[in-house]
Motif scaffolding. Structure first.
Motif, short mmCIF file in Angstrom:
data_model
loop_
_atom_site.label_atom_id
_atom_site.label_comp_id
_atom_site.label_asym_id
_atom_site.label_seq_id
_atom_site.Cartn_x
_atom_site.Cartn_y
_atom_site.Cartn_z
N GLU A 278 0.82 -1.21 0.00
CA GLU A 278 0.00 0.00 0.00
C GLU A 278 0.86 1.27 0.00
OE1 GLU A 278 -2.53 -0.63 3.36
OE2 GLU A 278 -3.64 -2.26 2.41
N TRP A 279 0.69 2.14 1.02
CA TRP A 279 1.35 3.45 1.04
C TRP A 279 2.87 3.34 1.10
CZ3 TRP A 279 4.55 4.88 5.05
CH2 TRP A 279 4.47 4.10 6.21
N GLN A 280 3.38 2.17 1.51
CA GLN A 280 4.83 2.04 1.67
C GLN A 280 5.58 2.12 0.34
OE1 GLN A 280 5.15 -1.69 3.74
NE2 GLN A 280 4.19 -0.90 5.61
N TYR A 281 4.87 1.91 -0.77
CA TYR A 281 5.52 2.01 -2.07
C TYR A 281 5.94 3.44 -2.41
CZ TYR A 281 4.68 -2.84 -3.31
OH TYR A 281 4.70 -4.21 -3.34
N ILE A 282 5.52 4.38 -1.58
CA ILE A 282 5.99 5.75 -1.76
C ILE A 282 7.49 5.84 -1.59
CG2 ILE A 282 5.81 6.51 0.64
CD1 ILE A 282 4.65 9.14 -0.37
N SER A 283 8.08 4.82 -0.98
CA SER A 283 9.53 4.80 -0.77
C SER A 283 10.32 4.68 -2.08
CB SER A 283 9.93 3.67 0.18
OG SER A 283 9.57 2.41 -0.33
N LEU B 221 14.71 7.62 -6.82
CA LEU B 221 14.40 8.78 -7.64
C LEU B 221 15.12 10.02 -7.11
CD1 LEU B 221 10.58 8.28 -8.34
CD2 LEU B 221 12.52 7.85 -9.88
N LEU B 222 15.17 10.17 -5.78
CA LEU B 222 15.86 11.30 -5.19
C LEU B 222 17.36 11.23 -5.47
CD1 LEU B 222 15.82 13.84 -3.35
CD2 LEU B 222 16.25 12.29 -1.43
N VAL B 223 17.94 10.05 -5.31
CA VAL B 223 19.37 9.89 -5.57
C VAL B 223 19.67 10.27 -7.02
CG1 VAL B 223 21.26 8.23 -5.73
CG2 VAL B 223 19.66 8.12 -3.80
N TRP B 224 18.86 9.77 -7.95
CA TRP B 224 19.05 10.09 -9.36
C TRP B 224 18.93 11.59 -9.61
CZ3 TRP B 224 15.13 12.24 -12.44
CH2 TRP B 224 15.46 12.39 -13.79
N TYR B 225 17.92 12.22 -9.02
CA TYR B 225 17.69 13.64 -9.25
C TYR B 225 18.82 14.49 -8.68
CZ TYR B 225 15.53 18.22 -9.28
OH TYR B 225 15.29 19.56 -9.48
N LEU B 226 19.23 14.21 -7.46
CA LEU B 226 20.28 15.01 -6.84
C LEU B 226 21.59 14.90 -7.60
CD1 LEU B 226 19.70 14.37 -3.02
CD2 LEU B 226 19.15 16.43 -4.33
N LEU B 227 21.95 13.69 -8.00
CA LEU B 227 23.22 13.51 -8.69
C LEU B 227 23.19 14.10 -10.10
CD1 LEU B 227 24.25 9.92 -7.55
CD2 LEU B 227 25.09 12.13 -6.72
N ASN B 228 22.03 14.05 -10.74
CA ASN B 228 21.93 14.55 -12.12
C ASN B 228 21.73 16.05 -12.20
OD1 ASN B 228 21.71 12.63 -14.64
ND2 ASN B 228 20.98 11.47 -12.87
#
Length: 259
Positions: free
Chosen positions: A203-208, A213-220
């Motif tokens: 359920e809501w845990q898939y928000i993890s 996505l954050l790692v990819w965004y920050l590094l890129n």
């Protein structure tokens, strides 16, 4: 939503620890233990969540072990690197301004918490399932990413330690296939830990999924590739060899396309 309380408490621990260390770093006007503190917080939160979950399933132990291995290697590597180099370009104009420095430490706490979220949820989950496809796929993906990152870091370390390479840029080893293979490894390994965690997420845990996505965004787009590409262009941009390297080597993914 029974896991929400402990998860948020772990987030509070991450922030409280960063703020305490900020006091010391601001007083000393140093960033030398910033990355070591970040890696150490990853390890601390992983083990705290495992302890608080009070189940110690094999899946949880493996996941926590992988985070620990990654944190020890990267934290010590970055700490030794900054001791050798003396300064970190990310903190130019920052270390002497406590308010701005506080923002950096706070963002590190948020980054640790969000990136580790799949593992925190996994470790706090009471429900157990037999090890299966998603576990082995995730851990294998982590292994690939970890090896790529570690090898790339060592190759660059040895390259820069050779006096004959002073003033040159690395374009050998994994760096011949990607201009930032260490960041590629980082993205892949956190993706792997999310995949393995999906074995018990619901359920809501898939928000993890926000973790990789954050790692990819920050590094890129934030603290990784943009800063290094700008510095490299400033230093070697007029050299024909560097222009050739830019043309033939993808910026991140070594699959033959340009980004």
């Amino acid at each position: 939503m029974g896991l929400a309380g402990p998860v948020w408490l772990l987030g509070g621990v991450a922030l409280a620890l960063q703020w305490a260390l900020w006091v010391l770093a601001a007083a000393l006007r140093t960033e030398k233990f910033y990355d070591l503190a970040g890696s150490g917080t990853f390890i601390l939160l992983a083990h705290l969540s495992l302890r608080w979950g009070n189940t110690q399933h094999p899946r949880q132990q493996v996941q926590t072990g992988l985070v620990t291995i990654w944190g020890l290697r990267l934290g010590l590597f970055l700490f030794l690197r900054i001791l050798k180099e003396g300064r970190d370009r990310r903190f130019h104009g920052v270390r002497d301004h406590p308010g701005t420095f506080f923002v950096y430490w706070t963002m590190q706490g948020v980054w640790v918490f969000i990136t580790l979220l799949p593992t925190l949820l996994l470790n706090l989950e009471k429900r157990e399932k037999p090890l299966g496809f998603w576990d082995y796929l995730g851990w294998s993906t982590w292994a690939v990413g970890f090896i790529v990152e570690a090898v790339a870091d060592q190759q660059k370390w040895h390259f820069r330690s050779n006096p004959d390479n002073a003033g040159k840029f690395i374009q050998s080893g994994l760096w011949a296939y990607s201009r930032h293979p260490n960041y590629l490894g980082e993205i892949v390994l956190w993706t792997g830990l999310f995949v393995s965690a999906t074995s018990v997420l619901r359920e809501w845990q898939y928000i993890s999924i926000v973790s990789p996505l954050l790692v990819w965004y920050l590094l890129n787009y934030v603290s990784g590739i943009p800063l290094l590409e700008k510095a490299a262009m400033k230093r070697w941009g007029k050299e024909a060899a560097f222009q050739a390297y830019l043309q033939k080597t993808p910026i991140l993914w070594p699959v033959g396309f340009r980004q």
